[in-house]
Design a protein around this motif. Structure first.
Motif, PDB file in Angstrom:
ATOM      1  N   ARG A  54       0.811  -1.343  -0.122  1.00  8.11           N
ATOM      2  CA  ARG A  54      -0.257  -0.146   0.033  1.00  8.11           C
ATOM      3  C   ARG A  54       0.800   1.458  -0.074  1.00  8.11           C
ATOM      4  O   ARG A  54       0.494   2.363  -0.669  1.00  8.11           O
ATOM      5  CB  ARG A  54      -0.908  -0.099   1.291  1.00  8.11           C
ATOM      6  CG  ARG A  54      -2.087  -0.496   1.095  1.00  8.11           C
ATOM      7  CD  ARG A  54      -2.780  -0.467   2.379  1.00  8.11           C
ATOM      8  NE  ARG A  54      -2.143  -0.727   3.461  1.00  8.11           N
ATOM      9  CZ  ARG A  54      -2.326  -1.241   4.781  1.00  8.11           C
ATOM     10  NH1 ARG A  54      -4.028  -1.014   4.910  1.00  8.11           N
ATOM     11  NH2 ARG A  54      -1.909  -1.753   5.670  1.00  8.11           N
ATOM     12  N   ARG A  55       2.061   1.300   0.663  1.00  9.57           N
ATOM     13  CA  ARG A  55       2.881   2.301   0.953  1.00  9.57           C
ATOM     14  C   ARG A  55       3.673   2.770  -0.430  1.00  9.57           C
ATOM     15  O   ARG A  55       3.607   2.011  -1.293  1.00  9.57           O
ATOM     16  CB  ARG A  55       3.615   2.177   1.912  1.00  9.57           C
ATOM     17  CG  ARG A  55       4.919   1.325   1.904  1.00  9.57           C
ATOM     18  CD  ARG A  55       5.390   1.133   3.261  1.00  9.57           C
ATOM     19  NE  ARG A  55       4.823   0.411   3.907  1.00  9.57           N
ATOM     20  CZ  ARG A  55       5.395  -0.312   5.082  1.00  9.57           C
ATOM     21  NH1 ARG A  55       6.657  -0.086   5.324  1.00  9.57           N
ATOM     22  NH2 ARG A  55       4.779  -1.415   5.955  1.00  9.57           N
ATOM     23  N   THR A  56       4.009   3.909  -0.318  1.00 14.21           N
ATOM     24  CA  THR A  56       4.729   4.329  -1.531  1.00 14.21           C
ATOM     25  C   THR A  56       6.162   4.301  -1.333  1.00 14.21           C
ATOM     26  O   THR A  56       6.758   4.679  -0.332  1.00 14.21           O
ATOM     27  CB  THR A  56       4.228   6.053  -1.852  1.00 14.21           C
ATOM     28  OG1 THR A  56       2.963   6.152  -1.782  1.00 14.21           O
ATOM     29  CG2 THR A  56       4.971   6.542  -3.284  1.00 14.21           C
ATOM     30  N   LEU A  57       6.923   3.560  -2.414  1.00 11.18           N
ATOM     31  CA  LEU A  57       8.196   3.511  -2.328  1.00 11.18           C
ATOM     32  C   LEU A  57       8.944   3.567  -3.807  1.00 11.18           C
ATOM     33  O   LEU A  57       8.291   3.289  -4.745  1.00 11.18           O
ATOM     34  CB  LEU A  57       8.642   1.975  -1.712  1.00 11.18           C
ATOM     35  CG  LEU A  57       8.420   1.704  -0.452  1.00 11.18           C
ATOM     36  CD1 LEU A  57       9.066   0.144  -0.142  1.00 11.18           C
ATOM     37  CD2 LEU A  57       9.070   2.588   0.590  1.00 11.18           C
ATOM     38  N   SER A  58       9.950   4.241  -3.788  1.00  9.38           N
ATOM     39  CA  SER A  58      10.842   4.166  -4.994  1.00  9.38           C
ATOM     40  C   SER A  58      11.256   2.865  -5.063  1.00  9.38           C
ATOM     41  O   SER A  58      11.594   2.026  -4.181  1.00  9.38           O
ATOM     42  CB  SER A  58      11.641   5.557  -5.188  1.00  9.38           C
ATOM     43  OG  SER A  58      12.587   5.128  -4.269  1.00  9.38           O
TER      44      SER A  58
ATOM     45  N   LEU B  46       0.000  -0.416  -4.623  1.00  9.28           N
ATOM     46  CA  LEU B  46      -1.183  -1.045  -5.137  1.00  9.28           C
ATOM     47  C   LEU B  46      -2.282  -1.427  -4.081  1.00  9.28           C
ATOM     48  O   LEU B  46      -1.876  -1.681  -3.186  1.00  9.28           O
ATOM     49  CB  LEU B  46      -0.929  -2.630  -6.171  1.00  9.28           C
ATOM     50  CG  LEU B  46      -2.012  -3.479  -6.239  1.00  9.28           C
ATOM     51  CD1 LEU B  46      -1.817  -4.123  -7.852  1.00  9.28           C
ATOM     52  CD2 LEU B  46      -2.319  -4.296  -5.402  1.00  9.28           C
ATOM     53  N   ASP B  47      -3.358  -1.006  -4.387  1.00 11.03           N
ATOM     54  CA  ASP B  47      -4.315  -1.611  -3.231  1.00 11.03           C
ATOM     55  C   ASP B  47      -5.250  -2.634  -3.861  1.00 11.03           C
ATOM     56  O   ASP B  47      -5.750  -2.764  -4.950  1.00 11.03           O
ATOM     57  CB  ASP B  47      -5.443  -0.329  -3.159  1.00 11.03           C
ATOM     58  CG  ASP B  47      -6.328  -0.701  -1.884  1.00 11.03           C
ATOM     59  OD1 ASP B  47      -6.793  -1.708  -1.817  1.00 11.03           O
ATOM     60  OD2 ASP B  47      -6.528   0.103  -0.975  1.00 11.03           O
ATOM     61  N   VAL B  48      -5.159  -3.788  -3.075  1.00 12.50           N
ATOM     62  CA  VAL B  48      -5.607  -5.195  -3.445  1.00 12.50           C
ATOM     63  C   VAL B  48      -7.107  -4.910  -3.868  1.00 12.50           C
ATOM     64  O   VAL B  48      -7.511  -5.818  -4.829  1.00 12.50           O
ATOM     65  CB  VAL B  48      -5.423  -6.058  -2.435  1.00 12.50           C
ATOM     66  CG1 VAL B  48      -4.056  -6.556  -2.050  1.00 12.50           C
ATOM     67  CG2 VAL B  48      -6.193  -5.697  -1.221  1.00 12.50           C
ATOM     68  N   ASN B  49      -7.927  -3.816  -3.468  1.00 13.06           N
ATOM     69  CA  ASN B  49      -9.253  -3.966  -3.870  1.00 13.06           C
ATOM     70  C   ASN B  49      -9.801  -3.105  -5.084  1.00 13.06           C
ATOM     71  O   ASN B  49     -10.750  -3.006  -5.458  1.00 13.06           O
ATOM     72  CB  ASN B  49     -10.125  -3.161  -2.832  1.00 13.06           C
ATOM     73  CG  ASN B  49      -9.999  -3.890  -1.435  1.00 13.06           C
ATOM     74  OD1 ASN B  49     -10.161  -5.132  -1.384  1.00 13.06           O
ATOM     75  ND2 ASN B  49      -9.411  -3.298  -0.318  1.00 13.06           N
TER      76      ASN B  49
END
Ligand SMILES: NC(=O)C1=CN([C@@H]2O[C@H](COP(=O)(O)OP(=O)(O)OC[C@H]3O[C@@H](n4cnc5c(N)ncnc54)[C@H](OP(=O)(O)O)[C@@H]3O)[C@@H](O)[C@H]2O)C=CC1
Ligand SMILES: O=C1O[C@H](COP(=O)(O)O)[C@@H](O)[C@H](O)[C@H]1O
Length: 504
Positions: free
Chosen positions: A44-48, A86-89
């Motif tokens: 869910r979190r943002t990472l480079s 990515l959000d799984v939903n």
């Protein structure tokens, strides 16, 4: 091996960090990954990508069995990794993911072989499988596979529902249900042990075996997992899956060859022969326990209900012991005793096979029972207990133990073996749906009895071998749990004289 895209849901989670990255890294070192291999981590979190590489590197430094201190090797490994939020939903996120997967497949010349690893909470399994399908990620020219973690449902009904959900997007042969105990070297050795040793093969049945004891004890408590564990308990967390899988692997009839079809068929046979507990009998065969405060390795530890996140009056089981019967030609009348618990005296998973007294044998009362002890975890080894006469003590009978240990070999971890198998398409040591369903069927009456409070919750102090009722379960049949009163490191590569001294 086929060029493969490895798509990891839950890439920022605990399991990925502790087990999956170290496993992939060790496979990479051993040249056991496909030459063209793309890994896409999702969370869910943002990472480079760079931050993700750092995260993976840190996991290797902390958890890999082999060090990650060779920069060129490490960089070559990390090259394969990309990260996406990515959000799984959200099915839209899967469409974007598909673009990335395809781009990497083009760059690396990978035919569309896609492995989806769901290292996320089980409530997401269904929605992920269906979004993979809907977004087009699951339509490939090559193969697609789904690896899922336990727990598979929380009872018979929910497991069936989950299986239906998965089955609408993946076929059974594409689903790889992980039970990491099946990846442990000694579990994989069980079949070989019997089939390649005539002296054991000849004795492997109710003619010679009096009882079998399977223990998985842990010294850790609930740790930071109360949110999950307080609703699962030992029965769902360990018993329905790992413990019944050990039982199947130990007691199945030898497969003609060690492949997925044969092994799973034989395991299913065991589950079909496992005697169902009748409602009125359950409390005679099952012990349910919960730890109270105590001492482990000299340190005071709190009781279960004082652990962070556990409900104040929780009646959750942290220990379970059971007496089981396999009603088939080979095992009828041999009781199998199984127990597992947290905050026990030692960390140890083992099988003890107790042999019968020989018919017409000497009536010498000092004679010890013959034992075969299979240490699975953390020690890996075997010992056999025999009797001999001690020449220095007037020929007095004494037990001796013949040892073999693999503990110091730094062998591949379960996740390495299992991920390697999944990439090769070998599902021998993964759990088939039939086994899951039969296991839940067997366990369901116990869950109901717990729910209806028909089995008393027995307290046991942390650092013990579980509640007294667990000892009584065996005593009622004239047996005891073997090795409970011995030094905890009974098989820690101590051999010969030193070991003997410690014993006596
Ligand atoms: N940890 C262990 O030792 C074991 C775990 N398992 C099983 O493995 C699975 C994973 O467990 P674990 O790693 O401990 O769990 P964690 O809670 O540590 O990690 C969960 C992961 O799921 C991601 N996530 C959560 N919600 C969403 C969402 N809506 N969309 C996308 N990603 C999401 C998180 O991303 P983010 O961090 O960005 O929020 C994180 O990467 C579970 O099924 C568990 O039962 C099985 C055996 C042992
Ligand atoms: O699956 C699980 O297993 C671990 C024990 O695994 P081991 O390989 O260390 O024996 C257990 O602690 C955990 O609660 C359970 O979810």
């Amino acid at each position: 091996m086929d060029p493969t895209s490895f798509v990891l849901f839950g890439a920022t989670g605990d399991l990925a960090k502790r087990k999956i990255y170290p496993a992939l890294y060790n496979l990479f070192i051993d040249h056991k990954l496909p030459e063209s291999f793309s890994i896409i981590g999702l969370g869910r979190r943002t990472l480079s990508d760079e931050e993700f590489h750092k995260h993976v590197e840190q996991s290797l430094i902390t958890f890999s069995r082999r060090s990650a201190n060779d920069p060129s090797r490490l960089n070559a490994f990390l090259q394969a990794f990309r990260y996406r939020t990515l959000d799984v939903n959200h099915v839209e996120d899967y469409r974007k993911l598909l673009e990335l997967v395809q781009r990497r497949e083009k760059e690396l010349n990978i035919r569309e072989n896609r492995m989806f690893y769901l290292s996320v909470a089980p409530e997401f399994f269904g929605v992920i499988a269906s979004n993979i399908n809907e977004s087009g990620l699951g339509s490939t020219d090559g193969w697609k596979r789904l690896i899922i973690e336990k727990p598979f449902g929380r009872d018979l009904e929910s497991a069936r529902y989950l299986n239906e959900q998965l089955s609408s997007s993946f076929e059974e042969h594409e689903i790889y249900r992980i039970d990491h105990y099946l990846g442990k070297p000694m579990i994989q050795n069980l079949e070989i042990l019997e089939s390649s040793n005539p002296i054991l093969k000849a004795l492997w049945s109710n003619h010679y075996i009096a009882n079998v004891q399977i223990t998985a004890s842990e010294t850790v408590g609930v740790e930071e997992r109360a949110g999950y564990y307080d609703h699962a308990g030992a029965i769902r967390d360990m018993f329905q899956n790992h413990m019944l899988q050990i039982l199947m692997m130990f007691s199945m009839q030898l497969p003609k060859k060690c492949d997925a079809h044969e092994v799973r068929f034989k395991k299913r046979k065991v589950m079909e022969s496992l005697r169902l507990l009748q409602k009125e009998d359950i409390s005679h065969h099952i012990v349910r326990g919960q730890y109270t405060a105590g001492e482990i390795e000299g340190k005071h530890v709190p009781g279960y209900t004082q652990e962070p996140g556990v409900a104040e009056f929780s009646t959750n089981d942290t220990f379970i012991a059971a007496r089981l019967w396999i009603d088939d030609f080979f095992w009828s009348d041999v009781p199998f005793y199984i127990r597992t618990g947290k905050r026990m005296k030692e960390k140890s998973t083992r099988i003890v096979v107790e042999f019968k007294e020989p018919l017409g044998g000497s009536s010498d009362q000092t004679k010890a029972r013959n034992l075969l002890v299979i240490d699975i975890n953390p020690n890996e080894g075997i010992f056999i207990q025999l009797n001999r006469k001690d020449p220095l003590q007037d020929g007095k009978l004494e037990p001796i133990r013949i040892h073999y240990s693999d503990s110091e070999k730094n062998a591949p971890e379960a996740y390495e073996t299992l991920i390697f198998d999944a990439i090769r398409g070998d599902s021998t040591f993964f759990v088939h749906w039939d086994e899951v369903e039969l296991s839940w069927k067997w366990v369901q009456p116990i869950l109901d009895a717990f729910e209806e409070d028909r089995i008393p919750l027995q307290a046991y102090p942390a650092g013990s071998n579980g509640p007294a009722a667990s000892d009584q379960l065996l005593e009622a049949d004239g047996y005891t749990w073997w090795l409970d009163s011995e030094p905890t490191d009974h098989n820690k590569t101590i051999k010969g004289e030193e070991y003997e001294k410690q014993l006596h």
